[in-house]
Design a protein around this motif. Structure first.
Motif, PDB file in Angstrom:
ATOM      1  N   LEU A   1     -22.281 -20.512   3.737  1.00 18.31           N
ATOM      2  CA  LEU A   1     -21.793 -20.700   5.106  1.00 18.31           C
ATOM      3  C   LEU A   1     -20.919 -19.531   5.528  1.00 18.31           C
ATOM      4  CD1 LEU A   1     -20.843 -24.492   4.899  1.00 18.31           C
ATOM      5  CD2 LEU A   1     -22.660 -23.527   6.326  1.00 18.31           C
ATOM      6  N   TYR A   2     -20.011 -19.136   4.643  1.00 17.60           N
ATOM      7  CA  TYR A   2     -19.097 -18.037   4.978  1.00 17.60           C
ATOM      8  C   TYR A   2     -19.881 -16.753   5.254  1.00 17.60           C
ATOM      9  CZ  TYR A   2     -15.635 -14.354   4.637  1.00 17.60           C
ATOM     10  OH  TYR A   2     -14.870 -13.255   4.915  1.00 17.60           O
ATOM     11  N   LYS A   3     -20.816 -16.415   4.383  1.00 17.57           N
ATOM     12  CA  LYS A   3     -21.539 -15.144   4.545  1.00 17.57           C
ATOM     13  C   LYS A   3     -22.301 -15.111   5.871  1.00 17.57           C
ATOM     14  CE  LYS A   3     -22.104 -13.501  -0.196  1.00 17.57           C
ATOM     15  NZ  LYS A   3     -23.063 -13.227  -1.296  1.00 17.57           N
ATOM     16  N   LYS A   4     -23.007 -16.185   6.185  1.00 17.55           N
ATOM     17  CA  LYS A   4     -23.783 -16.201   7.435  1.00 17.55           C
ATOM     18  C   LYS A   4     -22.862 -16.082   8.651  1.00 17.55           C
ATOM     19  CE  LYS A   4     -27.127 -18.734  10.189  1.00 17.55           C
ATOM     20  NZ  LYS A   4     -28.216 -19.721  10.212  1.00 17.55           N
ATOM     21  N   CYS A   5     -21.781 -16.879   8.660  1.00 19.69           N
ATOM     22  CA  CYS A   5     -20.908 -16.908   9.835  1.00 19.69           C
ATOM     23  C   CYS A   5     -20.048 -15.654   9.937  1.00 19.69           C
ATOM     24  CB  CYS A   5     -20.047 -18.163   9.800  1.00 19.69           C
ATOM     25  SG  CYS A   5     -21.026 -19.679   9.863  1.00 19.69           S
TER      26      CYS A   5
ATOM     27  N   TYR B   1     -12.393 -17.933  20.945  1.00 17.22           N
ATOM     28  CA  TYR B   1     -13.546 -18.782  21.255  1.00 17.22           C
ATOM     29  C   TYR B   1     -14.580 -18.024  22.089  1.00 17.22           C
ATOM     30  CZ  TYR B   1     -16.367 -22.479  23.334  1.00 17.22           C
ATOM     31  OH  TYR B   1     -17.431 -23.250  23.752  1.00 17.22           O
ATOM     32  N   GLU B   2     -14.086 -17.325  23.115  1.00 20.00           N
ATOM     33  CA  GLU B   2     -15.009 -16.627  24.016  1.00 20.00           C
ATOM     34  C   GLU B   2     -15.710 -15.475  23.321  1.00 20.00           C
ATOM     35  OE1 GLU B   2     -12.474 -15.778  27.371  1.00 20.00           O
ATOM     36  OE2 GLU B   2     -12.219 -17.938  27.781  1.00 20.00           O
ATOM     37  N   LYS B   3     -14.988 -14.754  22.461  1.00 20.81           N
ATOM     38  CA  LYS B   3     -15.612 -13.651  21.723  1.00 20.81           C
ATOM     39  C   LYS B   3     -16.715 -14.165  20.795  1.00 20.81           C
ATOM     40  CE  LYS B   3     -12.311  -9.813  21.241  1.00 20.81           C
ATOM     41  NZ  LYS B   3     -13.254  -8.699  21.221  1.00 20.81           N
ATOM     42  N   LEU B   4     -16.421 -15.269  20.100  1.00 22.04           N
ATOM     43  CA  LEU B   4     -17.370 -15.780  19.111  1.00 22.04           C
ATOM     44  C   LEU B   4     -18.582 -16.448  19.742  1.00 22.04           C
ATOM     45  CD1 LEU B   4     -14.882 -17.130  16.437  1.00 22.04           C
ATOM     46  CD2 LEU B   4     -16.604 -15.365  16.061  1.00 22.04           C
ATOM     47  N   THR B   5     -18.360 -17.230  20.778  1.00 22.61           N
ATOM     48  CA  THR B   5     -19.458 -18.024  21.345  1.00 22.61           C
ATOM     49  C   THR B   5     -20.147 -17.354  22.534  1.00 22.61           C
ATOM     50  OG1 THR B   5     -18.053 -19.198  22.918  1.00 22.61           O
ATOM     51  CG2 THR B   5     -18.227 -20.138  20.712  1.00 22.61           C
ATOM     52  N   GLY B   6     -19.453 -16.366  23.129  1.00 20.63           N
ATOM     53  CA  GLY B   6     -20.008 -15.758  24.346  1.00 20.63           C
ATOM     54  C   GLY B   6     -19.870 -16.641  25.565  1.00 20.63           C
ATOM     55  N   LYS B   7     -19.102 -17.749  25.444  1.00 18.08           N
ATOM     56  CA  LYS B   7     -18.937 -18.687  26.563  1.00 18.08           C
ATOM     57  C   LYS B   7     -17.470 -18.798  26.932  1.00 18.08           C
ATOM     58  CE  LYS B   7     -22.524 -21.656  24.599  1.00 18.08           C
ATOM     59  NZ  LYS B   7     -22.702 -22.924  23.875  1.00 18.08           N
ATOM     60  N   LYS B   8     -17.233 -19.174  28.182  1.00 21.31           N
ATOM     61  CA  LYS B   8     -15.869 -19.475  28.620  1.00 21.31           C
ATOM     62  C   LYS B   8     -15.690 -20.981  28.672  1.00 21.31           C
ATOM     63  CE  LYS B   8     -14.330 -15.502  31.355  1.00 21.31           C
ATOM     64  NZ  LYS B   8     -13.110 -15.250  30.611  1.00 21.31           N
ATOM     65  N   LEU B   9     -14.519 -21.461  28.299  1.00 27.41           N
ATOM     66  CA  LEU B   9     -14.233 -22.887  28.448  1.00 27.41           C
ATOM     67  C   LEU B   9     -13.782 -23.142  29.877  1.00 27.41           C
ATOM     68  CD1 LEU B   9     -12.326 -24.045  25.257  1.00 27.41           C
ATOM     69  CD2 LEU B   9     -14.586 -24.720  26.018  1.00 27.41           C
ATOM     70  N   VAL B  10     -14.428 -24.089  30.528  1.00 30.77           N
ATOM     71  CA  VAL B  10     -14.085 -24.385  31.920  1.00 30.77           C
ATOM     72  C   VAL B  10     -12.795 -25.191  31.951  1.00 30.77           C
ATOM     73  CG1 VAL B  10     -14.840 -25.503  34.040  1.00 30.77           C
ATOM     74  CG2 VAL B  10     -16.507 -24.419  32.530  1.00 30.77           C
TER      75      VAL B  10
ATOM     76  N   MET C   1     -25.199 -23.729  14.382  1.00 29.15           N
ATOM     77  CA  MET C   1     -25.703 -22.488  13.794  1.00 29.15           C
ATOM     78  C   MET C   1     -26.089 -22.628  12.318  1.00 29.15           C
ATOM     79  SD  MET C   1     -23.846 -18.793  13.291  1.00 29.15           S
ATOM     80  CE  MET C   1     -23.634 -18.391  14.997  1.00 29.15           C
ATOM     81  N   THR C   2     -25.482 -23.569  11.629  1.00 27.66           N
ATOM     82  CA  THR C   2     -25.620 -23.599  10.160  1.00 27.66           C
ATOM     83  C   THR C   2     -26.386 -24.810   9.638  1.00 27.66           C
ATOM     84  OG1 THR C   2     -23.439 -24.657   9.997  1.00 27.66           O
ATOM     85  CG2 THR C   2     -23.519 -22.255   9.784  1.00 27.66           C
TER      86      THR C   2
END
Length: 286
Positions: free
Chosen positions: A184-188, A277-286, A55-56
């Motif tokens: 970096l902090y502001k964007k993320c 992790y799931e909230k931030l990335t929108g993905k689940k870890l398998v 992302m950065t």
């Protein structure tokens, strides 16, 4: 293959012109490695760092080459390395931890209560614990060996530390580290807030690549290096629940222990990591 360096959580392997950084399932609290193994924690750390590095890239280059074990030597193509390993560029690491605080908490809150400042930065009067700061502040620290505590320092002191190791470059490097850290902090933090998470504070580490460019290394915006708070229950005036190892820290503070977490705290800790992790990335870890 044997690690050439072992940290509290990470193991680093020399791969010739690159390094392979493995995030283990160990957990450290108060600079002590606990006896517990938090399954999948290493994968959360590696995959979350990958997410933020991707992302950065427009702000600062990073050290990541690949997180696919197929790109790594055959030794790493075993289950225990799959998902938690990152092949990275070799960097000459800079001797400063780059901490940015958007909210007043932790050691920053303790310092503010003493004298109204954090790392020499005067803050407004009347702040409550966990209050959002008017602007994010950059509060660097020195890097400590395992078992020792990092020391918070002023921006001016960070120039001295860098100048000692890189004569003639201290001021330039200090200014760039501060600029990159805040950007970096502001964007993320803005992105995370849209996903329902407040990034209260975090730390970055930077190094120099073979051409002398500043590159972000180590991990980035993981639950081990940051405080993530759920935005929907945020309420200044006290400590906040979090998607990081604060739950484990709080249990250790409140109980007699031999640096071992009970099974239910171990399970709850990984659940918290996975939810963040799931909230931030929108993905689940398998």
């Amino acid at each position: 293959m044997k690690p050439v360096k072992e940290g509290k959580v990470r193991e680093i392997y020399d791969n010739g012109d690159s390094l392979i950084m493995v995030a283990t399932d160990r957990i450290s609290c108060f600079d002590v490695i606990l006896k517990n193994i938090i399954k999948k924690k290493g994968t959360v750390l590696t995959q979350m760092s990958k997410f933020w590095f991707d992302m950065t890239e427009d702000i600062v280059p990073n050290h990541m080459l690949s997180v696919d074990v197929k790109d790594m030597p055959e030794f790493f193509r075993q289950e225990k390395f799959d998902g938690n390993s990152m092949m990275c560029k070799k960097l000459e690491m800079l001797p400063i931890e780059c901490i940015v605080r958007g909210y007043i908490t932790g050691s920053g809150w303790a310092s503010y209560q003493e004298n109204g400042t954090v790392c020499g930065i005067k803050l407004p009067e009347g702040l409550q614990e966990s209050d959002k700061l008017p602007e994010p502040i950059y509060t660097p620290s020195t890097k400590a060996e395992i078992g020792d505590h990092d020391e918070n320092i002023s921006y001016e002191k960070s120039i001295e530390v860098l100048e000692k190791e890189f004569p003639g470059k201290g001021e330039e490097y200090a200014a760039k580290l501060k600029e990159y850290t805040i950007q970096l902090y502001k964007k993320c933090a803005d992105y995370a807030l849209e996903r329902g998470i407040i990034i209260a504070d975090t730390k970055f580490e930077f190094g120099l690549d073979e051409n002398g460019n500043i590159v972000i290394g180590d991990e980035m915006l993981t639950p081990d290096s940051s405080r993530f708070w759920p935005a929907d229950v945020y309420e200044p005036g006290h400590g906040q629940p979090s998607f990081d190892k604060q739950f484990a820290r709080d249990w250790l503070k409140a109980n007699d222990h031999d640096w071992t977490l009970p099974k239910e705290v171990e399970d709850k800790t990984i659940d918290i990591y996975l939810e963040g992790y799931e909230k931030l990335t929108g993905k689940k870890l398998v």
